[in-house]
Design a protein around this motif. Structure first.
Motif, PDB file in Angstrom:
ATOM      1  N   LEU A 180       0.889  -1.092  -0.089  1.00 41.90           N
ATOM      2  CA  LEU A 180       0.206  -0.012  -0.075  1.00 41.90           C
ATOM      3  C   LEU A 180       0.979   1.386  -0.108  1.00 41.90           C
ATOM      4  CD1 LEU A 180      -2.639  -1.077   2.789  1.00 41.90           C
ATOM      5  CD2 LEU A 180      -3.121  -0.653   0.258  1.00 41.90           C
ATOM      6  N   THR A 181       0.698   2.179  -0.863  1.00 44.33           N
ATOM      7  CA  THR A 181       1.383   3.477  -0.853  1.00 44.33           C
ATOM      8  C   THR A 181       0.351   4.678  -0.696  1.00 44.33           C
ATOM      9  OG1 THR A 181       0.696   3.757  -3.301  1.00 44.33           O
ATOM     10  CG2 THR A 181       2.648   2.790  -2.692  1.00 44.33           C
ATOM     11  N   GLY A 182      -1.074   4.234  -0.287  1.00 42.68           N
ATOM     12  CA  GLY A 182      -1.852   5.378   0.293  1.00 42.68           C
ATOM     13  C   GLY A 182      -3.115   4.829   0.235  1.00 42.68           C
ATOM     14  N   PRO A 183      -4.401   5.677   0.377  1.00 43.02           N
ATOM     15  CA  PRO A 183      -5.616   5.025   0.461  1.00 43.02           C
ATOM     16  C   PRO A 183      -5.960   4.739  -0.941  1.00 43.02           C
ATOM     17  CG  PRO A 183      -5.597   7.041   1.519  1.00 43.02           C
ATOM     18  CD  PRO A 183      -4.177   7.018   1.201  1.00 43.02           C
ATOM     19  N   LYS A 184      -6.406   3.344  -1.106  1.00 33.56           N
ATOM     20  CA  LYS A 184      -6.577   2.505  -2.411  1.00 33.56           C
ATOM     21  C   LYS A 184      -5.534   2.803  -3.495  1.00 33.56           C
ATOM     22  CE  LYS A 184     -10.668   5.056  -2.565  1.00 33.56           C
ATOM     23  NZ  LYS A 184     -11.944   5.394  -2.924  1.00 33.56           N
ATOM     24  N   THR A 185      -4.500   2.919  -3.168  1.00 33.80           N
ATOM     25  CA  THR A 185      -3.300   2.994  -4.032  1.00 33.80           C
ATOM     26  C   THR A 185      -2.183   1.746  -3.630  1.00 33.80           C
ATOM     27  OG1 THR A 185      -2.167   4.620  -3.147  1.00 33.80           O
ATOM     28  CG2 THR A 185      -3.719   5.127  -4.794  1.00 33.80           C
ATOM     29  N   LEU A 186      -1.567   1.016  -4.440  1.00 36.82           N
ATOM     30  CA  LEU A 186      -0.674   0.031  -4.282  1.00 36.82           C
ATOM     31  C   LEU A 186       0.735   0.169  -5.252  1.00 36.82           C
ATOM     32  CD1 LEU A 186      -3.790  -1.472  -4.346  1.00 36.82           C
ATOM     33  CD2 LEU A 186      -2.117  -3.101  -2.818  1.00 36.82           C
ATOM     34  N   ASP A 187       1.970  -0.226  -5.020  1.00 33.28           N
ATOM     35  CA  ASP A 187       2.815  -0.503  -5.781  1.00 33.28           C
ATOM     36  C   ASP A 187       2.939  -2.021  -5.917  1.00 33.28           C
ATOM     37  OD1 ASP A 187       3.248   1.992  -6.581  1.00 33.28           O
ATOM     38  OD2 ASP A 187       5.053   2.316  -5.439  1.00 33.28           O
ATOM     39  N   VAL A 188       3.134  -2.653  -7.100  1.00 36.09           N
ATOM     40  CA  VAL A 188       3.496  -4.024  -7.136  1.00 36.09           C
ATOM     41  C   VAL A 188       4.846  -4.091  -8.045  1.00 36.09           C
ATOM     42  CG1 VAL A 188       2.818  -6.408  -8.014  1.00 36.09           C
ATOM     43  CG2 VAL A 188       1.077  -4.675  -7.369  1.00 36.09           C
ATOM     44  N   THR A 189       5.711  -4.917  -7.018  1.00 41.26           N
ATOM     45  CA  THR A 189       7.230  -5.070  -7.559  1.00 41.26           C
ATOM     46  C   THR A 189       7.326  -6.447  -8.088  1.00 41.26           C
ATOM     47  OG1 THR A 189       7.974  -3.415  -6.091  1.00 41.26           O
ATOM     48  CG2 THR A 189       9.497  -5.000  -7.035  1.00 41.26           C
ATOM     49  N   ALA A 190       7.252  -6.657  -9.445  1.00 42.14           N
ATOM     50  CA  ALA A 190       7.886  -8.044 -10.056  1.00 42.14           C
ATOM     51  C   ALA A 190       9.066  -8.326  -9.801  1.00 42.14           C
ATOM     52  CB  ALA A 190       7.395  -7.976 -11.327  1.00 42.14           C
ATOM     53  N   ASP A 191       9.456  -9.748  -9.958  1.00 42.16           N
ATOM     54  CA  ASP A 191      10.587 -10.450  -9.576  1.00 42.16           C
ATOM     55  C   ASP A 191      11.843  -9.635 -10.551  1.00 42.16           C
ATOM     56  OD1 ASP A 191       9.351 -12.187  -8.083  1.00 42.16           O
ATOM     57  OD2 ASP A 191       9.347 -13.931  -9.451  1.00 42.16           O
ATOM     58  N   ASP A 192      11.316  -9.189 -11.587  1.00 41.57           N
ATOM     59  CA  ASP A 192      12.487  -8.445 -12.473  1.00 41.57           C
ATOM     60  C   ASP A 192      12.580  -7.018 -12.025  1.00 41.57           C
ATOM     61  OD1 ASP A 192      10.282  -7.240 -13.277  1.00 41.57           O
ATOM     62  OD2 ASP A 192      10.196  -7.825 -15.674  1.00 41.57           O
ATOM     63  N   GLY A 193      11.888  -6.597 -10.948  1.00 44.23           N
ATOM     64  CA  GLY A 193      12.070  -5.149 -10.640  1.00 44.23           C
ATOM     65  C   GLY A 193      10.956  -4.147 -11.212  1.00 44.23           C
ATOM     66  N   THR A 194      10.195  -4.725 -12.096  1.00 44.21           N
ATOM     67  CA  THR A 194       9.195  -3.776 -12.593  1.00 44.21           C
ATOM     68  C   THR A 194       8.146  -3.325 -11.748  1.00 44.21           C
ATOM     69  OG1 THR A 194       9.485  -4.782 -14.645  1.00 44.21           O
ATOM     70  CG2 THR A 194       7.460  -3.437 -14.626  1.00 44.21           C
ATOM     71  N   VAL A 195       7.923  -2.174 -11.697  1.00 45.20           N
ATOM     72  CA  VAL A 195       6.792  -1.628 -10.431  1.00 45.20           C
ATOM     73  C   VAL A 195       5.496  -1.246 -11.372  1.00 45.20           C
ATOM     74  CG1 VAL A 195       6.339   0.190  -9.119  1.00 45.20           C
ATOM     75  CG2 VAL A 195       8.663  -1.042  -8.956  1.00 45.20           C
ATOM     76  N   THR A 196       4.347  -1.782 -10.864  1.00 42.84           N
ATOM     77  CA  THR A 196       3.243  -1.545 -11.378  1.00 42.84           C
ATOM     78  C   THR A 196       2.361  -0.641 -10.474  1.00 42.84           C
ATOM     79  OG1 THR A 196       3.145  -3.405 -12.964  1.00 42.84           O
ATOM     80  CG2 THR A 196       0.951  -2.342 -12.382  1.00 42.84           C
TER      81      THR A 196
ATOM     82  N   VAL B 194     -11.953  -3.598   7.516  1.00 43.68           N
ATOM     83  CA  VAL B 194     -11.013  -3.349   8.286  1.00 43.68           C
ATOM     84  C   VAL B 194     -11.277  -2.139   9.268  1.00 43.68           C
ATOM     85  CG1 VAL B 194      -8.505  -2.713   8.788  1.00 43.68           C
ATOM     86  CG2 VAL B 194      -9.253  -4.426   6.832  1.00 43.68           C
ATOM     87  N   GLU B 195     -11.215  -2.219  10.539  1.00 43.89           N
ATOM     88  CA  GLU B 195     -11.209  -1.405  11.573  1.00 43.89           C
ATOM     89  C   GLU B 195     -10.201  -0.329  11.540  1.00 43.89           C
ATOM     90  OE1 GLU B 195     -12.450  -3.309  15.062  1.00 43.89           O
ATOM     91  OE2 GLU B 195     -14.262  -3.990  14.216  1.00 43.89           O
ATOM     92  N   GLY B 196     -10.635   0.853  11.725  1.00 43.46           N
ATOM     93  CA  GLY B 196      -9.403   1.880  12.228  1.00 43.46           C
ATOM     94  C   GLY B 196      -8.724   2.733  10.747  1.00 43.46           C
ATOM     95  N   VAL B 197      -9.601   2.368   9.563  1.00 47.03           N
ATOM     96  CA  VAL B 197      -9.090   2.705   8.369  1.00 47.03           C
ATOM     97  C   VAL B 197     -10.277   3.609   7.585  1.00 47.03           C
ATOM     98  CG1 VAL B 197      -8.536   2.299   6.032  1.00 47.03           C
ATOM     99  CG2 VAL B 197      -7.566   1.119   7.706  1.00 47.03           C
ATOM    100  N   GLU B 198     -10.125   4.772   7.669  1.00 49.31           N
ATOM    101  CA  GLU B 198     -11.263   5.780   7.067  1.00 49.31           C
ATOM    102  C   GLU B 198     -11.538   5.835   5.674  1.00 49.31           C
ATOM    103  OE1 GLU B 198     -10.061   9.972   7.832  1.00 49.31           O
ATOM    104  OE2 GLU B 198     -10.065   9.675   9.985  1.00 49.31           O
ATOM    105  N   GLY B 199     -12.799   5.947   5.423  1.00 47.37           N
ATOM    106  CA  GLY B 199     -13.405   5.886   4.012  1.00 47.37           C
ATOM    107  C   GLY B 199     -14.142   4.493   3.771  1.00 47.37           C
ATOM    108  N   GLY B 200     -13.860   3.277   4.544  1.00 50.13           N
ATOM    109  CA  GLY B 200     -14.596   2.153   4.244  1.00 50.13           C
ATOM    110  C   GLY B 200     -14.153   1.488   2.943  1.00 50.13           C
ATOM    111  N   TRP B 201     -12.876   1.449   2.684  1.00 51.15           N
ATOM    112  CA  TRP B 201     -12.481   0.910   1.503  1.00 51.15           C
ATOM    113  C   TRP B 201     -11.518  -0.260   1.495  1.00 51.15           C
ATOM    114  CZ3 TRP B 201      -7.137   0.633   0.922  1.00 51.15           C
ATOM    115  CH2 TRP B 201      -6.410   1.535   1.629  1.00 51.15           C
ATOM    116  N   LEU B 202     -10.959  -0.457   2.696  1.00 59.80           N
ATOM    117  CA  LEU B 202      -9.923  -1.722   3.087  1.00 59.80           C
ATOM    118  C   LEU B 202     -10.618  -2.893   3.709  1.00 59.80           C
ATOM    119  CD1 LEU B 202      -7.129  -2.772   2.947  1.00 59.80           C
ATOM    120  CD2 LEU B 202      -6.587  -1.883   4.969  1.00 59.80           C
TER     121      LEU B 202
END
Length: 493
Positions: free
Chosen positions: A130-146, A314-322
């Motif tokens: 997770l990088t923020g509310p509703k955002t993520l970075d995904v790192t592949a084995d080759d280092g590529t980030v989505t 999930v409790e304790g996270v604002e916005g009801g998204w997690l």
């Protein structure tokens, strides 16, 4: 739909992709959440760092039960004269392992990926953070980030990881976890197992069947501590009959690796002993896999379970998204209960964000939008010999919860169907009854093949079927299920 047409993990450059729902973890639990979440037309992606299908498919439920089944079949045949005389040998380890491999598809997830494709669920391979509310970075084995963005919801289904106790020398001994045990390529001559829970007793059974000399070391006073005491006692007796050296109330104080194997220095009752085995399996528990998924950026603590309400929010996270499902919540660590929670979460997400709440926000207990069974009706089977099948509360658990209870038990070997099934059939059935309501709140069965008795008990507990109504559910004769009649008779009906 997503803003990118390339959902492949083979992309060689960084990509940014948006979906309505993102599920982190493509095990059986995550797959169920993703499938249900997309049923009102929401676009869904799953992120997976390892094999699609997860722990259950490749290192837990399926391979472990494949390892256990041959020994159970052999014992069942030996208990029936006419068949017993035909048994002239023991298990063939190579063929047992080959059959195990067939259930894991040789640790190839192609068929699982095909299922995702057929269900219209995008797969992004890599490790998500997770990088923020509703955002993520995904790192592949080759280092590529989505860079992924969820319009509506993120569902965490990252499971759990083994816990290695802080015993001097243990980590350095490179012990097996459950993965190494269930994916073993060569059967060791000897195996020491630390832990008397489900993994410990199942692997002790499986490896004893395969001809390994097994030593089981348990800190507690009994096996299967979360079950009724008689269950652990029966399994301990059976393991000893299989040749397993069972050490209860025993601490491992240090571990060293020598030329002749792994040495465990143990302490019990003030005396010390050194146990030696070719391999060491640590089965002392698991913890939610939340160490490195970016919980800090949404105000949560890495390493902690994700506390959820009954809608799996999930409790304790604002916005009801997690949302979170499965082992990662710390609620119930079984695949079937995790999949149940995933269906709840997926239905909630589909209804809440898919254009029609279907009354989800005001859903009562026992609706499909609430994981009510987690509190009162969790079923579990331990595929030891004898099997242990249980649902709901133990006697002590019911008392701790404030119920006034009566407990009724019956010897399974006295049921006509058991006598037909096997000579010398032994086992026990027990129900825990809430006397105020006259309903069953817990049931435990110990004996051969008792897993097949469990769902009837689960229905009785979930349905809160009054005993005087349950009396009219007539068991067929001669089956082991006739024990239900005897239990109700013991209850005074």
């Amino acid at each position: 739909m997503s803003t990118s047409t390339d959902h492949s993990s083979d992309s060689s450059s960084a990509a940014e992709t948006t979906y309505d729902v993102i599920v982190v973890g493509a095990g059986a639990v995550g797959e169920n959440a993703a499938d249900r979440a997309g049923r009102t037309g929401l676009s869904v992606a799953v992120v997976e760092a390892e094999l699609v299908g997860g722990e259950c498919s490749y290192w837990a439920c399926m391979p472990s039960k494949a390892l256990l089944r041959p020994g159970a079949v052999l014992e069942a045949a030996r208990a029936v004269p006419g068949a017993a005389e035909m048994i002239t040998g023991t298990l063939d380890p190579a063929k047992v392992l080959a059959r195990r491999d067939s259930f894991t598809s040789g640790w190839d997830d192609s068929s699982q990926v095909d299922w995702l494709d057929g269900a219209g669920i995008a797969l992004v391979r890599g490790r998500a953070r997770l990088t923020g509310p509703k955002t993520l970075d995904v790192t592949a084995d080759d280092g590529t980030v989505t860079h992924l963005t969820a319009r509506h919801a993120v569902v965490v289904a990252t499971g759990s990881v083994p816990v290695v106790p802080p015993v001097p020398g243990l980590a350095e001994a490179n012990p097996w976890g459950s993965r190494e045990a269930t994916s073993v390529k060569e059967v060791p001559a000897s195996l020491a197992i630390m832990g008397g829970g489900v993994v410990g007793v199942e692997m002790a059974t499986a490896f004893a069947d395969l001809g390994t000399k097994v030593t089981l070391v348990v800190r507690g006073e009994r096996l299967l501590a979360s079950n009724e005491p008689f269950a652990g006692e029966a399994v301990a007796d059976s393991l000893r009959d299989l040749g397993v050296d069972v050490h209860l109330s025993t601490d491992v104080t240090s571990v060293e690796v020598h030329d002749d194997g792994t040495h465990l220095v143990t302490s019990s009752g003030g005396s010390t002993q050194t146990l030696v085995a070719e391999r060491l399996l640590v089965a002392t528990g698991r913890k939610p896999a939340t160490d490195d998924i970016g919980l800090d950026v949404v105000g949560l603590t890495a390493g902690d379970p994700l506390t959820v309400d009954d809608a799996m929010l999930v409790e304790g996270v604002e916005g009801g998204w997690l949302f979170a499902v499965g082992d990662v919540t710390g609620r119930v660590a079984t695949t079937h209960q995790g999949k149940y929670d995933a269906r709840v979460a997926g239905d909630v997400v589909a209804a809440r964000f898919g254009g029609s709440s279907e009354g989800e926000l005001d859903a009562p207990d026992w609706s499909r939008f609430r994981a009510t069974a987690d509190h009162a009706a969790v079923p579990q089977v331990v595929f030891s010999r004898p099997e242990v099948a249980s649902v709901g509360l133990t006697e002590q658990g019911a008392k701790d919860a404030g119920y006034q209870v009566d407990v009724f038990s019956y010897d399974l070997g006295s049921v006509a169907g058991a006598a037909v099934a096997a000579d010398g059939f032994t086992g026990k059935a027990q129900i825990v009854v809430d006397t105020d309501r006259g309903v069953i709140v817990g049931a435990t069965f110990v004996g051969p093949e008792v897993a097949e008795l469990l769902h009837a008990a689960t229905i009785a507990v979930v349905g809160e079927v009054p005993l005087d109504r349950l009396w009219h559910a007539v068991p067929s004769y001669p089956t082991v299920s006739e024990v239900w009649l005897r239990l109700l008779e013991a209850a005074g009906l």
